[in-house]
Design a protein around this motif. Sequence first.
Motif, PDB file in Angstrom:
ATOM      1  N   ALA A 282       0.799  -1.236   0.000  1.00  0.00           N
ATOM      2  CA  ALA A 282       0.000   0.000   0.000  1.00  0.00           C
ATOM      3  C   ALA A 282       0.826   1.278   0.000  1.00  0.00           C
ATOM      4  O   ALA A 282       0.514   2.222  -0.733  1.00  0.00           O
ATOM      5  CB  ALA A 282      -0.975  -0.010   1.174  1.00  0.00           C
ATOM      6  N   PRO A 283       1.901   1.384   0.820  1.00  0.00           N
ATOM      7  CA  PRO A 283       2.668   2.640   0.813  1.00  0.00           C
ATOM      8  C   PRO A 283       3.509   2.850  -0.443  1.00  0.00           C
ATOM      9  O   PRO A 283       4.001   3.957  -0.665  1.00  0.00           O
ATOM     10  CB  PRO A 283       3.577   2.497   2.049  1.00  0.00           C
ATOM     11  CG  PRO A 283       2.969   1.407   2.870  1.00  0.00           C
ATOM     12  CD  PRO A 283       2.359   0.475   1.878  1.00  0.00           C
ATOM     13  N   SER A 284       3.692   1.790  -1.255  1.00  0.00           N
ATOM     14  CA  SER A 284       4.554   1.895  -2.440  1.00  0.00           C
ATOM     15  C   SER A 284       3.779   1.883  -3.755  1.00  0.00           C
ATOM     16  O   SER A 284       4.375   1.929  -4.831  1.00  0.00           O
ATOM     17  CB  SER A 284       5.578   0.756  -2.439  1.00  0.00           C
ATOM     18  OG  SER A 284       4.932  -0.508  -2.450  1.00  0.00           O
ATOM     19  N   THR A 290      -5.006   4.533  -3.661  1.00  0.00           N
ATOM     20  CA  THR A 290      -5.006   4.371  -2.212  1.00  0.00           C
ATOM     21  C   THR A 290      -5.915   3.208  -1.840  1.00  0.00           C
ATOM     22  O   THR A 290      -7.060   3.137  -2.303  1.00  0.00           O
ATOM     23  CB  THR A 290      -5.501   5.643  -1.508  1.00  0.00           C
ATOM     24  OG1 THR A 290      -4.551   6.688  -1.715  1.00  0.00           O
ATOM     25  CG2 THR A 290      -5.663   5.421  -0.006  1.00  0.00           C
ATOM     26  N   ILE A 291      -5.379   2.303  -1.019  1.00  0.00           N
ATOM     27  CA  ILE A 291      -6.171   1.176  -0.521  1.00  0.00           C
ATOM     28  C   ILE A 291      -6.101   1.202   0.995  1.00  0.00           C
ATOM     29  O   ILE A 291      -5.018   1.115   1.580  1.00  0.00           O
ATOM     30  CB  ILE A 291      -5.633  -0.176  -1.026  1.00  0.00           C
ATOM     31  CG1 ILE A 291      -5.548  -0.204  -2.557  1.00  0.00           C
ATOM     32  CG2 ILE A 291      -6.531  -1.323  -0.527  1.00  0.00           C
ATOM     33  CD1 ILE A 291      -4.886  -1.459  -3.109  1.00  0.00           C
ATOM     34  N   LEU A 398      -9.149   0.549  11.627  1.00  0.00           N
ATOM     35  CA  LEU A 398      -9.034   1.134  10.295  1.00  0.00           C
ATOM     36  C   LEU A 398      -7.574   1.445  10.016  1.00  0.00           C
ATOM     37  O   LEU A 398      -6.921   2.146  10.796  1.00  0.00           O
ATOM     38  CB  LEU A 398      -9.874   2.415  10.208  1.00  0.00           C
ATOM     39  CG  LEU A 398      -9.835   3.208   8.905  1.00  0.00           C
ATOM     40  CD1 LEU A 398     -10.356   2.376   7.747  1.00  0.00           C
ATOM     41  CD2 LEU A 398     -10.655   4.489   9.034  1.00  0.00           C
ATOM     42  N   LEU A 399      -7.038   0.915   8.911  1.00  0.00           N
ATOM     43  CA  LEU A 399      -5.645   1.107   8.528  1.00  0.00           C
ATOM     44  C   LEU A 399      -5.593   1.997   7.294  1.00  0.00           C
ATOM     45  O   LEU A 399      -6.186   1.678   6.255  1.00  0.00           O
ATOM     46  CB  LEU A 399      -4.986  -0.243   8.210  1.00  0.00           C
ATOM     47  CG  LEU A 399      -5.278  -1.414   9.165  1.00  0.00           C
ATOM     48  CD1 LEU A 399      -4.601  -2.681   8.654  1.00  0.00           C
ATOM     49  CD2 LEU A 399      -4.828  -1.078  10.570  1.00  0.00           C
ATOM     50  N   GLU A 400      -4.893   3.135   7.397  1.00  0.00           N
ATOM     51  CA  GLU A 400      -4.806   4.087   6.284  1.00  0.00           C
ATOM     52  C   GLU A 400      -3.350   4.224   5.853  1.00  0.00           C
ATOM     53  O   GLU A 400      -2.491   4.603   6.662  1.00  0.00           O
ATOM     54  CB  GLU A 400      -5.365   5.441   6.711  1.00  0.00           C
ATOM     55  CG  GLU A 400      -6.849   5.392   7.033  1.00  0.00           C
ATOM     56  CD  GLU A 400      -7.387   6.711   7.547  1.00  0.00           C
ATOM     57  OE1 GLU A 400      -8.189   7.341   6.827  1.00  0.00           O
ATOM     58  OE2 GLU A 400      -7.014   7.123   8.650  1.00  0.00           O
ATOM     59  N   PRO A 401      -3.037   3.950   4.582  1.00  0.00           N
ATOM     60  CA  PRO A 401      -1.645   3.944   4.137  1.00  0.00           C
ATOM     61  C   PRO A 401      -1.061   5.338   3.992  1.00  0.00           C
ATOM     62  O   PRO A 401      -1.755   6.300   3.650  1.00  0.00           O
ATOM     63  CB  PRO A 401      -1.733   3.253   2.767  1.00  0.00           C
ATOM     64  CG  PRO A 401      -3.096   3.622   2.261  1.00  0.00           C
ATOM     65  CD  PRO A 401      -3.974   3.636   3.489  1.00  0.00           C
ATOM     66  N   MET A 402       0.205   5.458   4.271  1.00  0.00           N
ATOM     67  CA  MET A 402       0.944   6.695   4.073  1.00  0.00           C
ATOM     68  C   MET A 402       1.822   6.533   2.821  1.00  0.00           C
ATOM     69  O   MET A 402       1.456   5.855   1.894  1.00  0.00           O
ATOM     70  CB  MET A 402       1.787   7.013   5.312  1.00  0.00           C
ATOM     71  CG  MET A 402       0.965   7.207   6.576  1.00  0.00           C
ATOM     72  SD  MET A 402      -0.046   8.709   6.611  1.00  0.00           S
ATOM     73  CE  MET A 402      -1.696   8.023   6.627  1.00  0.00           C
ATOM     74  N   GLY A 403       2.980   7.140   2.796  1.00  0.00           N
ATOM     75  CA  GLY A 403       3.815   7.101   1.605  1.00  0.00           C
ATOM     76  C   GLY A 403       3.376   8.140   0.595  1.00  0.00           C
ATOM     77  O   GLY A 403       2.502   8.975   0.847  1.00  0.00           O
ATOM     78  N   GLY A 404       3.990   8.123  -0.578  1.00  0.00           N
ATOM     79  CA  GLY A 404       3.655   9.088  -1.606  1.00  0.00           C
ATOM     80  C   GLY A 404       3.971  10.503  -1.167  1.00  0.00           C
ATOM     81  O   GLY A 404       4.950  10.765  -0.467  1.00  0.00           O
TER      82      GLY A 404
END
Length: 533
Positions: A282-284, A290-291, A398-404
Amino acid sequence: MAKSFRDIALVLTISFLSCHYLSVTSLASSDGFIQCLLQKIPGELVLTPSSGSFTDVLVSTIRNPMFFNNATARPLCIVMPADASHVQAAVLCGRAEGVRLRARSGGHDYEGLSYRSARRGDGGGEVFAVVDLGARLRAVSVSDGDDATAWVESGASLGELYYTVAKSNPGLAFPAGVCPTIGVGGHLSGGGISMMSRKYGLAADNIVDAKLVNANGELVDRAAMGEDLFWAIRGGGGESFGIVVSWKVRLVQVPPTVTVFVIGRNVDQGAADVVTRWQDVAPSLPPELTIRVIVRGQRATLQSLYLGSCADLVPTMSRMFPELGMTSADCREMSWLQSVALIQFWNPNTPVEALLNRRTSLSTFTKAKSDYVRRAIPSDVWKNILPWFTMNGSGQMLLEPMGGFVGGVPAAATPYPHRGGVLYNIQYIAYWSGDGTAAAAAAANRWINDLYAFMEPYVSSDPREAYVNFRDLDIGENAVAANDVSTFESGKVWGEKYFAGNFERLAAVKAAVDPTDYFRNEQSIPPLLVQSK
């Protein structure tokens, strides 16, 4: 670094404090405050407990019935400003009569601090009034063009902002939270994670100006408030420094068609393995994709927004996340505004006009906590986490991805520090029925506290990070010293979890703009005061 922050703190003596700032240490004059307001603000905009609509207005944006009971400290009155001058009048009257103000835009503060006082005392709590921005200050004005922007008043909901922007130009959007009833004021001032953060950053990263009423009752914009204060309100919690009445935000481009998919996996379908793999993927992923993951019961549901077509999304998923088994049959193509409604309401037939509904039910009690994950949690640990969601009182995660984009911003660029190296954010939510028993409440709170303790070895540490927009008084509260000012040391306990190395700079800004701590609550930024020798 720490020394430089202290250098920018305002150096004050006790005599300076007493001579140049009005004090709220004396007994508040309730009658004087109301009379002062009525001399400056139309009477229909000031509601006292004897007003027929007082309770209806107070309840209108309370999101958690836990904070609407006989034990809850109620406001002295509710001010419903129709323009910035009314906010200025409320501040000036409050300073003169010893009444503090709490500003509310949408009422989603998880601890209810925008409309109640958690401090108890001989008088039933701290004397305060509520400035209800959501009642009248909700205008959204869009300026189209190559550098499209919008001025949005703090009382507008995210749904009102999204609807107005998209109806003005379907190719424009704003990157902010999923829930449409969230008030703009609190959300933007705390950071603002969204389904487009990986592409366009946080909501706070896209603020270009603001109008704030400061502790002296002055209305200031970015140029007048200065860059230190402008930095502080973009992620540091605006309620600590004044009342932000409006924001100028940078709008972003979205394609005519976006794609949404929702795919669930039960435990017996390999949910633990899918979530384990999601942590790495998800972060990459491309920033347009966004998932996020919702874990509830024995099921992990993956919910996605892609700023593009299904035809482009399927090969990306096949290449980067084949374990999910996503196909074109899982796609739903629509406009960006339609995607906002679908992601929130989970019903493709929900009209976009539903985003304008500000009312919520008082049927469910909630308690939330948060974490950040910097190292992927192993599969065998996920297999131990999922059974927590079969326990008595279990809620959801609830899991929210970071990155980008959001991960590429330096940690000190805004008060929100959870940037590079963060894989994802966790929000834990416990809930129980509004007509539930004390046993149900106890079970839900025990579940979330025990799960939070269980997760400690697998999340960030030193400090264990938390997200200020998921307010949690369990991680610490301010202590007020004899001089009626919140202490810096008590604030550090919770402040470094929300703001890490940015907390001291926030406290220095607070000392410069509100040294007597007029704008405060149980988790407001305390002033970093340095006494002259």
